[in-house]
Design a protein around this motif. Structure first.
Motif, short mmCIF file in Angstrom:
data_model
loop_
_atom_site.label_atom_id
_atom_site.label_comp_id
_atom_site.label_asym_id
_atom_site.label_seq_id
_atom_site.Cartn_x
_atom_site.Cartn_y
_atom_site.Cartn_z
N GLN A 1 -80.54 -105.92 110.86
CA GLN A 1 -81.04 -104.92 111.96
C GLN A 1 -79.92 -103.82 112.18
O GLN A 1 -80.42 -102.69 112.05
CB GLN A 1 -81.76 -105.53 112.76
CG GLN A 1 -82.82 -106.46 113.04
CD GLN A 1 -83.54 -106.89 114.07
OE1 GLN A 1 -83.40 -106.29 115.13
NE2 GLN A 1 -84.25 -107.91 114.29
N GLU A 2 -79.07 -104.35 112.48
CA GLU A 2 -77.80 -103.24 112.82
C GLU A 2 -77.46 -102.56 111.59
O GLU A 2 -76.98 -101.14 111.68
CB GLU A 2 -76.78 -104.00 113.55
CG GLU A 2 -76.85 -104.47 114.83
CD GLU A 2 -77.47 -103.38 115.84
OE1 GLU A 2 -76.91 -102.34 115.94
OE2 GLU A 2 -78.26 -103.61 116.53
N THR A 3 -77.30 -103.07 110.42
CA THR A 3 -77.02 -102.47 109.29
C THR A 3 -78.04 -101.50 108.70
O THR A 3 -77.89 -100.33 108.62
CB THR A 3 -77.01 -103.36 108.13
OG1 THR A 3 -75.77 -104.38 108.31
CG2 THR A 3 -76.65 -102.58 106.87
N MET A 4 -79.49 -101.82 109.17
CA MET A 4 -80.45 -100.77 108.79
C MET A 4 -80.40 -99.69 109.84
O MET A 4 -80.72 -98.44 109.45
CB MET A 4 -81.68 -101.33 109.17
CG MET A 4 -81.82 -102.73 107.56
SD MET A 4 -83.39 -103.60 107.95
CE MET A 4 -84.60 -102.37 107.48
N GLY B 1 -94.06 -105.82 108.74
CA GLY B 1 -94.29 -106.62 107.33
C GLY B 1 -92.90 -107.18 107.02
O GLY B 1 -92.82 -107.80 105.79
N LEU B 2 -91.93 -107.08 107.65
CA LEU B 2 -90.62 -107.62 107.20
C LEU B 2 -90.31 -109.16 107.76
O LEU B 2 -89.31 -109.70 107.26
CB LEU B 2 -89.34 -106.78 107.79
CG LEU B 2 -89.28 -105.34 107.21
CD1 LEU B 2 -88.24 -104.51 107.99
CD2 LEU B 2 -89.13 -105.62 105.59
N GLY B 3 -91.33 -109.48 108.56
CA GLY B 3 -91.06 -110.89 109.15
C GLY B 3 -89.69 -110.93 110.19
O GLY B 3 -89.48 -110.21 110.69
N GLU B 4 -89.14 -112.11 109.86
CA GLU B 4 -87.90 -112.41 110.80
C GLU B 4 -86.54 -111.71 109.97
O GLU B 4 -86.32 -111.85 108.86
CB GLU B 4 -87.56 -113.84 110.95
CG GLU B 4 -88.57 -114.55 111.58
CD GLU B 4 -88.64 -114.10 113.02
OE1 GLU B 4 -87.46 -113.84 113.57
OE2 GLU B 4 -89.56 -114.26 113.85
N THR C 1 -86.63 -105.69 102.92
CA THR C 1 -85.37 -104.96 103.56
C THR C 1 -84.95 -104.08 102.55
O THR C 1 -84.44 -102.85 102.92
CB THR C 1 -84.63 -105.77 104.15
OG1 THR C 1 -83.82 -106.66 103.35
CG2 THR C 1 -85.11 -106.57 105.66
N GLY C 2 -84.84 -104.54 101.26
CA GLY C 2 -84.20 -103.66 100.20
C GLY C 2 -84.88 -102.03 99.78
O GLY C 2 -84.22 -101.32 99.56
N LYS C 3 -86.07 -102.17 100.58
CA LYS C 3 -86.90 -100.87 100.22
C LYS C 3 -86.30 -99.98 101.30
O LYS C 3 -86.81 -98.80 101.28
CB LYS C 3 -88.31 -101.03 100.26
CG LYS C 3 -88.99 -101.89 99.30
CD LYS C 3 -90.31 -101.89 99.43
CE LYS C 3 -91.02 -102.63 97.98
NZ LYS C 3 -92.36 -102.52 98.20
N TRP C 4 -85.44 -100.36 102.14
CA TRP C 4 -85.07 -99.35 103.29
C TRP C 4 -83.74 -98.65 102.66
O TRP C 4 -83.45 -97.54 103.07
CB TRP C 4 -84.44 -100.21 104.50
CG TRP C 4 -84.03 -99.64 105.61
CD1 TRP C 4 -82.80 -99.24 106.09
CD2 TRP C 4 -84.96 -99.04 106.71
NE1 TRP C 4 -82.47 -98.57 107.21
CE2 TRP C 4 -83.95 -98.24 107.60
CE3 TRP C 4 -86.22 -98.75 106.88
CZ2 TRP C 4 -84.37 -97.66 108.61
CZ3 TRP C 4 -86.67 -98.04 108.11
CH2 TRP C 4 -85.82 -97.41 108.85
N ASN D 1 -83.33 -94.87 101.73
CA ASN D 1 -84.26 -94.78 100.91
C ASN D 1 -84.96 -93.35 101.00
O ASN D 1 -85.45 -92.97 101.94
CB ASN D 1 -85.26 -95.94 100.82
CG ASN D 1 -86.12 -95.64 99.43
OD1 ASN D 1 -86.86 -94.70 99.10
ND2 ASN D 1 -85.99 -96.84 98.60
N THR D 2 -85.24 -92.50 99.90
CA THR D 2 -85.89 -91.24 100.19
C THR D 2 -87.44 -91.29 100.78
O THR D 2 -87.79 -90.59 101.23
CB THR D 2 -85.70 -90.44 98.88
OG1 THR D 2 -86.38 -91.25 97.67
CG2 THR D 2 -84.30 -90.16 98.52
N ASN D 3 -87.94 -92.46 100.37
CA ASN D 3 -89.43 -92.35 100.75
C ASN D 3 -89.68 -92.64 102.31
O ASN D 3 -90.34 -92.35 102.94
CB ASN D 3 -90.01 -93.85 100.19
CG ASN D 3 -90.30 -93.76 98.51
OD1 ASN D 3 -90.52 -92.49 98.13
ND2 ASN D 3 -90.17 -95.05 97.77
N VAL D 4 -88.47 -93.48 102.83
CA VAL D 4 -88.24 -93.77 104.38
C VAL D 4 -88.17 -92.17 104.90
O VAL D 4 -88.84 -91.81 106.00
CB VAL D 4 -87.42 -94.61 104.71
CG1 VAL D 4 -87.35 -94.80 106.26
CG2 VAL D 4 -87.48 -96.19 104.07
N SER D 5 -86.96 -91.53 104.57
CA SER D 5 -86.60 -90.35 105.25
C SER D 5 -87.80 -89.30 104.75
O SER D 5 -87.93 -88.46 105.73
CB SER D 5 -85.41 -89.85 104.53
OG SER D 5 -85.58 -89.73 103.04
#
Length: 297
Positions: free
Chosen positions: A199-202, A190-193, A148-151, A164-168
């Motif tokens: 989820q709301e934060t993301m 790939g994030l599992g549970e 989740t840190g990669k978000w 994250n710029t990779n996501v945008s």
């Protein structure tokens, strides 16, 4: 209040002022006795009915804009009424030209009314586009994350976390490749549970990022809109001045400068219009991304 609402208010005030000046001049001409024979001859050539019709149309256009520029629910009615008034102004100018009657200020109200119509179109453009998008089936973008840190952007921690710029970049590239804009669904693998608070934060970080992007494009569109209006006004004034100065068919430095200024301004108007069209497409993509549905698999 947006720049478009402010412009409608300004145009309405200008039209009312022009109509008031026209009425005052007309009253002065016919009330105050003129001793000059040439002026008397010109007064006799004035078509009173045409002049009062011009004043009524200009005043009506201004009052409509002043009364309704804030009422978004009536903006469609205002658009249709201003279109009718614009056509009446054009017909009035054509009739006056055929009748060899000179209407001193009619070109300016016609231009202002045209700008008002264009402004109303800018106010309703996103609404029309969005209604068309909502009627289309959504497209799906699958992203794979092992953490989740990669978000989140690892460099930015305030005033709020950033995407994250990779996501945008992945989302932006995908939206650009679509032949026509449609609602977006993002599926994360790939994030599992993932806990509900995370989820709301993301989702919040994703939405905040595209809200910022939407505001950025909106500010760009407003600046380009002001530039377009200013250039259009400069070009019209320069062209009218050049035409009047070129009546005797002589050329001097001032006329050359004015003609070049008008040509340059009109060219910039076209360039700015194209830039705004491209920015509108970007704004639409940012809006689609901002309200995208995010699912966790």
């Amino acid at each position: 209040m947006s720049i478009y609402h402010k412009t409608l208010r300004w145009i309405g005030t200008a039209l009312i002022a022009i109509a008031t000046i026209e009425l005052a001049l007309l009253l002065v001409i016919f009330i105050v006795p003129m001793k000059d024979p040439e002026i008397q001859r010109e007064i006799k050539d004035i078509n009173i009915i045409l002049a009062f019709l011009e004043i009524t149309i200009d005043m009506s256009a201004g009052l409509l804009l002043r009364l309704q520029y804030r009422k978004d629910r009536r903006i469609r009615m205002l658009f249709h009424l201003e279109n009718i008034i614009f056509l009446m102004m054009v017909a009035l100018m054509a009739f006056a030209s055929a009748d060899r009657q000179t209407i001193s200020f009619q070109a300016t109200p016609t231009l202002l009314t045209f700008i008002a119509i264009y402004t109303i179109l800018q106010m309703t453009r996103n609404e029309k586009n969005w209604r068309r998008i909502c009627d289309s089936p959504p497209v799906e973008l699958d992203l794979k994350l092992d953490d989740t840190g990669k978000w989140f952007d690892p460099l930015v921690i305030g005033p709020h976390l950033e995407l994250n710029t990779n996501v945008s970049d992945s989302v932006d590239r995908y939206l650009v490749t679509q032949r026509r804009p449609r609602p977006l669904m993002i599926v994360l693998h790939g994030l599992g549970e993932v806990s509900e608070p995370m989820q709301e934060t993301m989702r919040d970080i994703f939405r905040e990022h595209y809200e910022d992007e939407t505001r950025r494009v909106s500010h760009y569109l407003e600046r380009r809109y002001l530039r377009l209006i200013i250039l259009l006004g400069v070009s019209i004034v320069a062209l009218e001045t050049w035409i009047k100065m070129n009546g005797p068919r002589h050329v001097n430095t001032v006329e050359t400068v004015l003609s070049n200024l008008a040509a340059f301004s009109l060219w910039q108007v076209g360039s700015t219009f194209i830039e705004r069209t491209q920015a509108y497409e970007e704004q639409l993509r940012m809006t689609i991304a901002r309200i995208a549905e995010i699912r966790f698999m």
